[in-house]
Design a protein around this motif. Sequence first.
Motif, mmCIF file in Angstrom:
data_model
loop_
_atom_site.group_PDB
_atom_site.id
_atom_site.type_symbol
_atom_site.label_atom_id
_atom_site.label_comp_id
_atom_site.label_asym_id
_atom_site.label_seq_id
_atom_site.Cartn_x
_atom_site.Cartn_y
_atom_site.Cartn_z
ATOM 1 N N ALA A 1 0.830 -1.211 0.000
ATOM 2 C CA ALA A 1 0.000 0.000 0.000
ATOM 3 C C ALA A 1 0.862 1.258 0.000
ATOM 4 O O ALA A 1 0.583 2.210 -0.737
ATOM 5 N N LEU A 2 1.915 1.263 0.809
ATOM 6 C CA LEU A 2 2.802 2.428 0.843
ATOM 7 C C LEU A 2 3.523 2.612 -0.496
ATOM 8 O O LEU A 2 3.689 3.741 -0.960
ATOM 9 N N GLY A 3 3.945 1.517 -1.098
ATOM 10 C CA GLY A 3 4.567 1.608 -2.417
ATOM 11 C C GLY A 3 3.604 2.129 -3.462
ATOM 12 O O GLY A 3 3.974 2.926 -4.325
ATOM 13 N N SER A 4 2.354 1.704 -3.375
ATOM 14 C CA SER A 4 1.338 2.190 -4.307
ATOM 15 C C SER A 4 1.095 3.681 -4.128
ATOM 16 O O SER A 4 0.981 4.422 -5.109
ATOM 17 N N ALA B 1 2.049 6.506 -6.838
ATOM 18 C CA ALA B 1 0.977 7.288 -7.457
ATOM 19 C C ALA B 1 1.442 8.686 -7.839
ATOM 20 O O ALA B 1 0.828 9.332 -8.681
ATOM 21 N N ARG B 2 2.515 9.146 -7.267
ATOM 22 C CA ARG B 2 3.032 10.468 -7.608
ATOM 23 C C ARG B 2 3.881 10.444 -8.881
ATOM 24 O O ARG B 2 4.120 11.472 -9.494
ATOM 25 N N ALA B 3 4.342 9.271 -9.272
ATOM 26 C CA ALA B 3 5.285 9.164 -10.387
ATOM 27 C C ALA B 3 4.669 9.206 -11.785
ATOM 28 O O ALA B 3 5.296 9.752 -12.688
ATOM 29 N N PRO B 4 3.489 8.631 -12.036
ATOM 30 C CA PRO B 4 3.034 8.520 -13.430
ATOM 31 C C PRO B 4 3.006 9.798 -14.243
ATOM 32 O O PRO B 4 3.469 9.787 -15.386
ATOM 33 N N THR C 1 6.655 -3.492 -6.167
ATOM 34 C CA THR C 1 5.617 -4.012 -7.063
ATOM 35 C C THR C 1 4.411 -3.080 -7.089
ATOM 36 O O THR C 1 3.851 -2.801 -8.149
ATOM 37 N N GLY C 2 4.000 -2.589 -5.918
ATOM 38 C CA GLY C 2 2.863 -1.666 -5.840
ATOM 39 C C GLY C 2 3.102 -0.411 -6.650
ATOM 40 O O GLY C 2 2.215 0.066 -7.371
ATOM 41 N N ALA C 3 4.310 0.136 -6.569
ATOM 42 C CA ALA C 3 4.639 1.335 -7.343
ATOM 43 C C ALA C 3 4.590 1.037 -8.845
ATOM 44 O O ALA C 3 4.067 1.830 -9.634
ATOM 45 N N SER D 1 7.486 0.009 -15.516
ATOM 46 C CA SER D 1 6.584 -0.611 -14.538
ATOM 47 C C SER D 1 6.706 -2.131 -14.537
ATOM 48 O O SER D 1 6.766 -2.755 -13.471
ATOM 49 N N VAL D 2 6.770 -2.739 -15.712
ATOM 50 C CA VAL D 2 6.912 -4.199 -15.791
ATOM 51 C C VAL D 2 8.278 -4.624 -15.258
ATOM 52 O O VAL D 2 8.397 -5.615 -14.521
ATOM 53 N N THR D 3 9.309 -3.871 -15.601
ATOM 54 C CA THR D 3 10.661 -4.207 -15.153
ATOM 55 C C THR D 3 10.784 -4.102 -13.633
ATOM 56 O O THR D 3 11.381 -4.977 -12.994
ATOM 57 N N VAL D 4 10.212 -3.054 -13.043
ATOM 58 C CA VAL D 4 10.257 -2.906 -11.581
ATOM 59 C C VAL D 4 9.558 -4.082 -10.907
ATOM 60 O O VAL D 4 10.074 -4.651 -9.937
ATOM 61 N N SER D 5 8.400 -4.469 -11.418
ATOM 62 C CA SER D 5 7.690 -5.609 -10.834
ATOM 63 C C SER D 5 8.499 -6.893 -10.982
ATOM 64 O O SER D 5 8.633 -7.665 -10.023
#
Length: 157
Positions: free
Chosen positions: A6-9, A13-16, A59-61, A32-36
Amino acid sequence: MLVAAALGSLAGARAPPWMAWLLGFRRSLVVSVTVSALSYLVVAAVPWWPLVALMPAATGAGVVLWNVCTVSLRQRPAPPGMLGRVTSGYRVAAWGTPPLGVPLGGALAKEAGPDATWAAAGLLLGCLPLLRRMASTPSEPAGKHAAAAKTDDRMEC
């Protein structure tokens, strides 16, 4: 681990908006795929519990970046009168397929055993070539406002 996700998400959320402006949509989706995938690889390679507990944040980010950019890519070219239908069709596909994916993921985890995280990361990384075919910017919106739309690769999500 759920709190970390949740914290990562929330942090992600500020990055996109600035990621899409800086990199464009296609590269943002690759990030995003690479980070996950990398977060899964870290779990597989370094099974130290404090590090494993933090990986859902990464992963959340990555998931939030994916969601914001794909919604923008999907909504921009949709004619205003069709936006509800486009969104509904996507939701049917997005929320209708997990009942199929859960048993398949369970079978993969059963077969792979402790190596399931390697398999998940491999599947994610295997999807990266599919993003190469994608346009980096959304199509022009349909309708009378098409001429006023931005076509720059560095658009906001």
